[in-house]
Write a protein that holds these residues in place. Structure first.
Motif, PDB file in Angstrom:
ATOM      1  N   GLU A 120      66.711 -38.154 -90.384  1.00 56.37           N
ATOM      2  CA  GLU A 120      67.840 -37.748 -89.394  1.00 56.37           C
ATOM      3  C   GLU A 120      68.783 -36.974 -90.400  1.00 56.37           C
ATOM      4  O   GLU A 120      68.799 -37.934 -92.142  1.00 56.37           O
ATOM      5  N   VAL A 121      69.290 -36.401 -89.865  1.00 51.96           N
ATOM      6  CA  VAL A 121      70.149 -35.700 -91.281  1.00 51.96           C
ATOM      7  C   VAL A 121      72.245 -36.484 -91.036  1.00 51.96           C
ATOM      8  O   VAL A 121      72.644 -36.198 -89.822  1.00 51.96           O
ATOM      9  N   ARG A 122      72.596 -36.518 -91.989  1.00 51.12           N
ATOM     10  CA  ARG A 122      73.740 -36.873 -91.858  1.00 51.12           C
ATOM     11  C   ARG A 122      74.561 -36.332 -93.023  1.00 51.12           C
ATOM     12  O   ARG A 122      73.957 -34.973 -93.378  1.00 51.12           O
ATOM     13  N   ALA A 123      75.903 -36.205 -92.384  1.00 49.07           N
ATOM     14  CA  ALA A 123      76.811 -35.495 -92.922  1.00 49.07           C
ATOM     15  C   ALA A 123      76.968 -35.025 -95.226  1.00 49.07           C
ATOM     16  O   ALA A 123      77.336 -34.277 -95.606  1.00 49.07           O
ATOM     17  N   ASP A 124      76.276 -36.564 -95.167  1.00 52.95           N
ATOM     18  CA  ASP A 124      76.310 -36.191 -96.840  1.00 52.95           C
ATOM     19  C   ASP A 124      74.706 -36.327 -96.942  1.00 52.95           C
ATOM     20  O   ASP A 124      75.169 -36.915 -98.229  1.00 52.95           O
ATOM     21  N   SER A 125      73.807 -36.491 -96.310  1.00 57.38           N
ATOM     22  CA  SER A 125      72.297 -35.969 -96.749  1.00 57.38           C
ATOM     23  C   SER A 125      72.412 -35.142 -97.837  1.00 57.38           C
ATOM     24  O   SER A 125      73.326 -33.904 -98.197  1.00 57.38           O
ATOM     25  N   ALA A 126      71.245 -35.062 -98.473  1.00 56.92           N
ATOM     26  CA  ALA A 126      71.206 -34.171-100.190  1.00 56.92           C
ATOM     27  C   ALA A 126      70.768 -32.579 -99.073  1.00 56.92           C
ATOM     28  O   ALA A 126      68.994 -32.996 -98.284  1.00 56.92           O
ATOM     29  N   ALA A 127      70.960 -31.566 -99.381  1.00 54.63           N
ATOM     30  CA  ALA A 127      70.808 -30.569 -98.686  1.00 54.63           C
ATOM     31  C   ALA A 127      69.158 -29.706 -98.998  1.00 54.63           C
ATOM     32  O   ALA A 127      67.993 -29.443 -98.599  1.00 54.63           O
ATOM     33  N   ALA A 128      68.550 -30.981-100.906  1.00 57.13           N
ATOM     34  CA  ALA A 128      67.050 -30.139-101.366  1.00 57.13           C
ATOM     35  C   ALA A 128      66.730 -31.966-100.466  1.00 57.13           C
ATOM     36  O   ALA A 128      65.325 -30.949 -99.964  1.00 57.13           O
ATOM     37  N   ARG A 129      67.412 -32.609 -99.908  1.00 55.11           N
ATOM     38  CA  ARG A 129      65.939 -32.858 -98.577  1.00 55.11           C
ATOM     39  C   ARG A 129      65.874 -32.705 -97.202  1.00 55.11           C
ATOM     40  O   ARG A 129      65.061 -33.135 -96.787  1.00 55.11           O
ATOM     41  N   VAL A 130      67.108 -32.122 -97.183  1.00 52.00           N
ATOM     42  CA  VAL A 130      66.858 -32.015 -95.089  1.00 52.00           C
ATOM     43  C   VAL A 130      66.822 -30.527 -95.343  1.00 52.00           C
ATOM     44  O   VAL A 130      67.241 -29.990 -93.733  1.00 52.00           O
ATOM     45  N   GLY A 131      67.172 -29.915 -96.146  1.00 50.43           N
ATOM     46  CA  GLY A 131      68.141 -27.750 -95.948  1.00 50.43           C
ATOM     47  C   GLY A 131      69.320 -28.222 -95.487  1.00 50.43           C
ATOM     48  O   GLY A 131      70.007 -28.975 -94.897  1.00 50.43           O
ATOM     49  N   ASP A 132      69.270 -27.431 -96.229  1.00 52.08           N
ATOM     50  CA  ASP A 132      70.838 -26.842 -95.807  1.00 52.08           C
ATOM     51  C   ASP A 132      71.478 -26.033 -94.436  1.00 52.08           C
ATOM     52  O   ASP A 132      72.703 -26.756 -94.128  1.00 52.08           O
ATOM     53  N   GLU A 133      70.034 -25.212 -93.881  1.00 46.02           N
ATOM     54  CA  GLU A 133      71.114 -24.682 -92.696  1.00 46.02           C
ATOM     55  C   GLU A 133      71.175 -26.329 -91.548  1.00 46.02           C
ATOM     56  O   GLU A 133      72.285 -26.452 -90.975  1.00 46.02           O
ATOM     57  N   PRO A 134      70.397 -26.978 -90.943  1.00 46.97           N
ATOM     58  CA  PRO A 134      70.753 -28.194 -91.174  1.00 46.97           C
ATOM     59  C   PRO A 134      71.748 -29.203 -91.129  1.00 46.97           C
ATOM     60  O   PRO A 134      72.984 -29.575 -90.573  1.00 46.97           O
ATOM     61  N   LEU A 135      71.771 -29.547 -92.540  1.00 53.91           N
ATOM     62  CA  LEU A 135      72.984 -30.417 -92.883  1.00 53.91           C
ATOM     63  C   LEU A 135      74.415 -29.298 -92.472  1.00 53.91           C
ATOM     64  O   LEU A 135      75.828 -30.270 -92.172  1.00 53.91           O
ATOM     65  N   LEU A 136      74.382 -28.130 -92.945  1.00 50.99           N
ATOM     66  CA  LEU A 136      75.819 -27.280 -92.709  1.00 50.99           C
ATOM     67  C   LEU A 136      75.887 -27.792 -90.671  1.00 50.99           C
ATOM     68  O   LEU A 136      77.423 -28.107 -90.087  1.00 50.99           O
ATOM     69  N   ILE A 137      74.806 -27.167 -90.309  1.00 49.88           N
ATOM     70  CA  ILE A 137      75.515 -27.425 -88.962  1.00 49.88           C
ATOM     71  C   ILE A 137      76.159 -28.712 -88.576  1.00 49.88           C
ATOM     72  O   ILE A 137      76.583 -29.121 -87.248  1.00 49.88           O
ATOM     73  N   VAL A 138      75.211 -30.250 -88.780  1.00 48.94           N
ATOM     74  CA  VAL A 138      76.059 -31.646 -89.016  1.00 48.94           C
ATOM     75  C   VAL A 138      76.894 -31.500 -89.105  1.00 48.94           C
ATOM     76  O   VAL A 138      78.060 -32.062 -88.368  1.00 48.94           O
ATOM     77  N   GLN A 139      77.523 -31.222 -90.203  1.00 47.72           N
ATOM     78  CA  GLN A 139      79.241 -31.099 -91.158  1.00 47.72           C
ATOM     79  C   GLN A 139      80.320 -30.222 -90.247  1.00 47.72           C
ATOM     80  O   GLN A 139      80.746 -30.617 -90.237  1.00 47.72           O
TER      81      GLN A 139
END
Length: 363
Positions: A120-139
């Motif tokens: 699961e992607v959290r707002a403070d997840s590392a992009a290297a672990r979860v991907g930059d686009e999913p992290l952007l969507i969550v943030q």
């Protein structure tokens, strides 16, 4: 000073000049726009690619391979043109449109360069672990989002962790046939279908004629979408400073003020996305003059590309910003400003999607 001035005018180096990956990518991108010698040489391989892709689709269509269905409707967002067509801003728009219609959406994604297993992607997840686009969507949206190589497993994990979710968006999931879908949305941009050939002779993952429920074209202002296609415009009005305290300014004002001598502020635009030209066009439409510095898509910023830039202001994309904020030497550079974009869709696409979702039989 003309908009989009050359690198020589500013004394800056082109950040992609010494990057063989970027140079090879640029050669292929040019080749894919016409049926020239390189594309023709690769055409026999595209026949093999097409045959394998057709066989895979047929296996699912005939029931030899089974697509698994989640207990809630699934909306797939994707493209047949390889590379960036604006899927992330569209997915953000879709999340908000579904919420406005009373749905509680969740998202599953592969997560480029991220986890192989479900996470699961959290707002403070590392992009290297979860991907930059999913992290952007969550943030941007706070939506529940799970990444994983297998979309069905990601979808089941998403619903187990968030039982309130009643519709799943599969981001960049068009070719993941193992997950059954209720709505397919295919995005394109001003490049159209290129030369119309499949990979590697052309830019298409599947034939441009493949079925879909809705077509969306990410187009610059003033362009008209073909009949039956919904036009999407990306709008940017603000720039947000990357370094704390994250000041905001009108994008159009970024060229004003001191720091650049008689010629004004020296601006560099840096983009590590699938189609950097689209970001540069957005900045030009705001009336800015700048040096263009494209980077490879999903650039990891392990090497700081900003350190040697002779610029007073550096404009970057939100997708790049989620990685830059994790690097101290970059996140504290006061010259760097992020340019958020929002999608605006012409026509009643949201209403059509909601209508189709409500037609799905309940379990």
């Amino acid at each position: 000073m003309p908009a989009g001035r050359s690198h020589e005018d500013t004394g800056n180096r082109d950040l992609s000049d010494t990057n063989p990956h970027r140079n090879a990518e640029a050669v292929l991108t040019r080749a894919w726009q016409r049926r020239g010698p390189l594309a023709c040489a690769l055409w026999p391989l595209s026949l093999l690619f097409g045959a394998l892709a057709a066989l895979r689709r047929a296996l699912f269509a005939l029931g030899v391979k089974q697509a698994e269905r989640l207990p809630v409707p699934v909306v797939v967002v994707g493209n047949v043109f390889v590379g960036g067509t604006g899927k992330t801003p569209f997915s953000i728009w879709l999340i908000e449109a579904l919420r406005a219609a009373g749905f509680t959406p969740g998202v599953v994604s592969r997560g480029y360069g991220g986890e192989q297993d479900v996470a699961e992607v959290r707002a403070d997840s590392a992009a290297a672990r979860v991907g930059d686009e999913p992290l952007l969507i969550v943030q941007r949206t706070g939506v529940p989002l799970v990444v994983g190589r297998r979309r069905v497993q990601a979808g089941r994990a998403l619903l187990a962790a968030h039982p309130e979710v009643n519709v799943v968006i599969s981001d960049d999931g068009l070719q993941h046939y193992a997950l059954a879908r209720d709505v397919e949305i295919v995005l394109s941009d001003a490049r159209g279908n290129g030369n119309g050939w499949l990979l590697p002779a052309g830019p298409l993952r599947e034939p441009a004629s493949r079925r879909r429920d809705f077509s969306v074209a990410n187009l610059p202002a003033g362009s008209t979408a073909p009949q039956g296609v919904h036009a999407m415009r990306l709008e940017a009005g603000l720039a947000v400073q990357l370094a704390p305290p994250s000041a905001q300014r009108a994008l159009a004002s970024m060229g004003e003020g001191g720091g650049g001598g008689e010629e004004g502020v020296r601006i560099a635009a840096v983009a590590g996305i699938g189609n950097p030209g689209r970001f540069f066009a957005t900045l030009r439409s705001a009336g800015l003059a700048f040096a263009e510095h494209p980077l490879p898509d999903h650039y990891d910023f392990a090497a700081n590309p900003f350190a040697g830039l002779a610029a007073d202001v550096i404009l970057i994309t939100e997708k790049d910003a989620v990685k830059c904020r994790a690097i101290e030497a970059i996140r504290n550079d006061p010259r760097i400003w992020v340019v958020p974009v929002s999608a605006r869709i012409e026509g009643a696409l949201a209403e059509h999607i909601v209508e189709k979702l409500r037609e799905r039989p309940t379990a």
